[in-house]
Enzyme design. Structure first.
Site, mmCIF file in Angstrom:
data_model
loop_
_atom_site.group_PDB
_atom_site.id
_atom_site.type_symbol
_atom_site.label_atom_id
_atom_site.label_comp_id
_atom_site.label_asym_id
_atom_site.label_seq_id
_atom_site.Cartn_x
_atom_site.Cartn_y
_atom_site.Cartn_z
ATOM 1 N N GLY A 54 0.846 -1.192 0.000
ATOM 2 C CA GLY A 54 0.000 0.000 0.000
ATOM 3 C C GLY A 54 0.883 1.244 0.000
ATOM 4 N N ASP B 182 -0.817 2.061 8.361
ATOM 5 C CA ASP B 182 -1.495 1.376 9.470
ATOM 6 C C ASP B 182 -0.746 1.403 10.802
ATOM 7 O OD1 ASP B 182 -3.288 0.716 7.509
ATOM 8 O OD2 ASP B 182 -2.448 -1.272 7.157
HETATM 9 P P1 ADP Z 1 2.096 -4.517 2.372
HETATM 10 O O1 ADP Z 1 3.551 -4.552 2.020
HETATM 11 O O2 ADP Z 1 1.580 -3.123 2.396
HETATM 12 O O3 ADP Z 1 1.810 -5.314 3.604
HETATM 13 P P2 ADP Z 1 1.009 -6.682 0.716
HETATM 14 O O4 ADP Z 1 0.750 -7.572 1.861
HETATM 15 O O5 ADP Z 1 -0.020 -6.618 -0.348
HETATM 16 O O6 ADP Z 1 1.283 -5.185 1.143
HETATM 17 O O7 ADP Z 1 2.373 -7.135 0.037
HETATM 18 C C1 ADP Z 1 2.884 -6.473 -1.103
HETATM 19 C C2 ADP Z 1 3.534 -7.451 -2.043
HETATM 20 O O8 ADP Z 1 4.585 -8.153 -1.375
HETATM 21 C C3 ADP Z 1 2.615 -8.565 -2.531
HETATM 22 O O9 ADP Z 1 1.845 -8.158 -3.629
HETATM 23 C C4 ADP Z 1 3.602 -9.636 -2.931
HETATM 24 O O10 ADP Z 1 4.151 -9.373 -4.205
HETATM 25 C C5 ADP Z 1 4.710 -9.470 -1.900
HETATM 26 N N1 ADP Z 1 4.563 -10.450 -0.803
HETATM 27 C C6 ADP Z 1 3.790 -10.340 0.298
HETATM 28 N N2 ADP Z 1 3.914 -11.437 1.085
HETATM 29 C C7 ADP Z 1 4.788 -12.257 0.448
HETATM 30 C C8 ADP Z 1 5.352 -13.551 0.743
HETATM 31 N N3 ADP Z 1 5.049 -14.201 1.860
HETATM 32 N N4 ADP Z 1 6.215 -14.071 -0.152
HETATM 33 C C9 ADP Z 1 6.554 -13.415 -1.271
HETATM 34 N N5 ADP Z 1 6.057 -12.207 -1.591
HETATM 35 C C10 ADP Z 1 5.194 -11.628 -0.762
#
Ligand code: ADP
Length: 743
Positions: free
Chosen positions: A14, A155
């Site tokens: 985000g 957040d």
């Molecule tokens: P934030 O970083 O804001 O928490 P997300 O949870 O959507 O947002 O994560 C952003 C991106 O990070 C995801 O779209 C994905 O590409 C990558 N990502 C998140 N979790 C994992 C994971 N466990 N393994 C690999 N890539 C991940």
């Protein structure tokens, strides 16, 4: 010559305000250290796609982005990166450019993804070499991937940092919105439910509820502790109305749940209120407004400091051994193993899922729990009844010094907290002038209604410091009103007055009461506290004004000299300069010399010759008695010749005004409860101990009032120790016209 180290920087997940500040700091610090820097566009999506998504950045690539919201290099969610196949492609794209060091600015998802990627790195490269996709020699030249994480999320849900980059700005947007709705709600006696973001984290909901004086809050970490919570909420709200409140506000976190894990939606709360509270209720879901607008001063400076530290960490052996998350505790940069932060963040989510709310609150930390209980006191319709036989102290509250946003918040919290503990609260009006004249009134629960968000100083304030002939009158008023403890919310004048009263105790026995000073001064010039309330609001006022001034520049090349307040303390000038990307700041602490002005002039000329359109210098109002703002303008104007024109702006009193920022309201709340606790503790044991309270790192600390002058530079009316002066290397690095070492 060795090939330069190549660093990749990515914003992911985000978007959040302040990511640009972090990006700018990473890019410029890295260039300054002789690295090559590559921005990876569109988060992991760009890393997986490679090619045009990975671009080499120069010094100017990050010019003029500090004040922009979101992230200029984009962010996206990438399903592909979640797969090994996707990460294989990403690894290939990175090593093809030669990148094996990464700074990731993102939320816990992004940071978890980075950690997985790092662990798999050697295996991924091996596989690519086996497939003939890369030259096997790369296995030796890039044996490991170094990563450093920066918490970027609105957040505030990442362990390892008190604040994530973007949370403060989101709080600004939420409090602005609630304040605005509040004014219409009061007019129409309406009930509102406001839903705020935060996923599994109740930080935004709780802090905005505290900052706006909301009537109820629902957060994921601490659901209402009774099954029929709806009844209990309605009962409280009804009592509030009976006590005279004209409006009702309930803040709901998007992840709010009841004790059994059933989601509590804002729509459900609306139904409950409409049916049982019997009033038409409106829901406002703030949504993406919370991600919008310009980043706050705090987020710009947080992003800048963390970005600077990230590059230093990437270059140290620390990040090789164990990837680190760079965070902030109090005002200090911290390094914590990334895995530890991710684990703790995960634990909080699990505690919520398994309904272990005690654990969830515990893991969020002490100040979160304290804030929650303070909020529960503030929302009461009336204080708890006084216990039978309870000793009731008579405690007085006053302001002193120049008005400072947040003073009203502090008076409100102190009054209600004291009343709720069973004591009699007195308000002294108009600072020491009012104290001398005996302008003292009893304060009631509703006397401070609506003060949480109000700017100015409702009790009145001024800079009067009593002199010898005044002490007698003050002593008489203390005796007449039987004051047993005194809280002074104020600046230098308040501290000095309290200190003098302490020294006059042998002549005026009435002064033998506990006294406590709470730091409230936009100048942030008080000893014993790293921050005083009002300073954050003033800083935001400066930053907003400078943003507008910069936008006004129509001339081809223009230099602005902006004069800000602070008296002899350079905090506002310095932090304002850091937050607006000023080329130079001028402080009373360092003074100004002709030689310095010549160097700065040369820097401006170099900058303009390299294509810079705008120059910005921030000058503290008392930086130098002779080299005034006007003098500097004239000097730069003449010496700049045809190269640029120069304008000056003296910001004046707009810096002191306006509603207090969320940070100031929250700090005022924390400090005021601590001060009343102090007065009650001392008052009940008839101790005359007196102190000034302050923020030190993450903690609130008391200093004996006797130490006021020992900790101060009295001649300049500022503390001897000013923590923010240690940020000079950051400002100096980022403000250069270009890197010291060409990449
Ligand atoms: P934030 O970083 O804001 O928490 P997300 O949870 O959507 O947002 O994560 C952003 C991106 O990070 C995801 O779209 C994905 O590409 C990558 N990502 C998140 N979790 C994992 C994971 N466990 N393994 C690999 N890539 C991940």
């Amino acid at each position: 010559m060795d090939a330069p180290i190549k660093l990749g920087v990515i914003t992911s997940g985000g978007d959040s305000q302040g990511m640009n500040a972090a990006l700018r700091a990473v890019v410029r610090t890295a260039l300054d250290r002789g690295l090559e820097v590559y921005a990876i566009y569109e988060g992991y999506l760009g890393m997986v796609e490679g090619g045009k998504y990975i671009r080499k950045f120069a010094w100017d690539s990050v010019g003029g982005i500090l004040q922009q919201g979101g992230t200029v290099i984009g962010t996206a969610r990438s399903q592909e990166f979640r797969t090994r196949q996707g990460r294989l492609r990403a690894a290939k794209n990175l090593v093809e450019v030669g990148i094996d060091k990464l700074v990731i600015i993102g939320g816990d998802g992004s940071l978890s993804g980075a950690d997985v990627f790092r662990q798999e790195w050697a295996g991924l490269l091996q596989e690519l070499a086996t497939q003939g996709e890369i030259d096997p020699a790369i296995l030796d030249s890039h044996p490991e991937l170094s990563i450093v994480g920066l918490p970027g999320s609105i957040d505030n849900d990442i362990a390892g940092s008190d604040m994530t980059i973007g949370a403060d700005t989101a709080l600004h947007r939420i409090t602005e919105a609630i304040d605005a709705i509040n004014s219409t709600a009061v007019s129409h006696r309406r009930t509102f439910v406001v839903e705020v973001m935060g996923r599994n984290c109740g930080y935004l909901a709780l802090m905005s509820a505290i900052a706006t004086g909301a009537d109820w809050v629902l957060i994921p970490e601490n659901p209402p502790d009774v099954d029929n919570w709806e009844e209990s909420m309605v009962k409280y709200l009804k009592a509030g109305r009976e006590a005279g409140r004209r409006d009702t506000f309930v803040v709901v976190a998007e992840g709010a749940k009841d004790r059994n894990g059933k989601p509590i939606t804002s729509e459900y709360v609306r139904h409950v209120l409409q049916d049982r509270f019997g009033e038409e209720t409106r829901v406002t879901t703030l949504g993406h407004v919370q991600r919008g607008g310009a980043p706050s001063a705090f987020d710009r400076n947080l992003g800048t400091q963390l970005g600077f530290a990230a590059v230093e960490t990437v270059l140290s052996s620390e990040s090789k051994d164990k990837p680190q998350l760079i965070g902030m505790r109090g005002n200090r940069i911290t390094h914590t193993p990334l895995s530890e932060c991710l684990e703790k963040t995960q634990k909080i989510s699990e505690a919520i899922i398994t309904h272990d709310y005690t654990q969830a609150m515990h893991l969020r930390g002490e100040s979160f729990s304290t804030s929650f209980s303070t909020f529960r006191t503030m929302l009461r319709a009336l204080p708890h009844p006084v216990g039978p036989g309870q000793e009731r102290l008579r405690l007085a509250i006053m302001n002193s010094g120049a008005p400072s946003p947040g003073m009203n918040t502090a008076v409100r919290v102190a009054t209600r907290f004291g009343l709720d503990m069973g004591h009699v609260m007195l308000g002294i009006k108009n600072g020491f002038e009012g104290f001398i004249r005996g302008e003292i009134e009893e304060m009631h629960w509703m006397s401070v209604h609506g003060w949480a968000s109000r700017g100015g100083a409702e009790l009145g304030t001024n800079r009067k410091v009593p002199n010898e002939s005044d002490y007698y009158k003050i002593a008489r008023n203390i005796e007449e009103h039987q004051i047993q403890g005194l809280l002074i919310i104020g600046g230098w004048a308040g501290y000095l007055s309290a200190f003098q009263m302490l020294n006059e105790r042998s002549h005026f026995p009435a002064f033998n009461i506990p006294m406590i000073c709470l730091p409230a001064a936009i100048d942030n010039n008080l000893p014993g506290s790293e921050l005083s309330i009002g300073a954050d609001t003033a800083l935001n006022n400066i930053v907003n004004a400078v943003d507008k001034i910069k936008e006004s520049a129509v001339a081809q090349h223009r230099v602005f000299i902006v004069e800000v307040m602070g008296r002899q303390c350079g905090y506002l000038a310095f932090m304002g300069g850091l937050a607006t990307g000023a080329e130079q700041v001028y402080l009373n602490e360092d003074g100004i010399s002709l030689q310095k002005l010549q160097i700065d002039l040369q820097k401006l000329i170099t900058g303009v010759n390299q294509g810079k359109r705008l120059g910005l210098m921030i000058r503290n109002e008392l930086a130098h008695p002779v080299y005034t703002t006007d003098f500097m303008r004239a000097l730069f104007e003449v010496e700049g010749g045809d190269l640029f024109d120069v304008r000056q702006a003296i910001l004046g009193h707009q810096q002191q005004g306006g509603t207090p920022s969320p940070f100031d309201r929250i700090l005022a709340t924390r400090l005021a409860t601590k001060c009343i606790d102090f007065l009650i503790d001392k008052g009940l044991i008839h101790s005359t101990e007196s102190a000034f309270v302050g923020l030190h790192g993450k903690d609130l600390v008391f200093h004996p009032l006797e130490d006021f002058l020992r900790l101060s530079d009295e001649a300049h009316q500022r503390p001897k120790d000013q923590w923010w002066l240690s940020l000079w290397p950051i400002l100096n690095t980022l403000a250069q016209p270009g890197p010291k070492v060409e990449s």
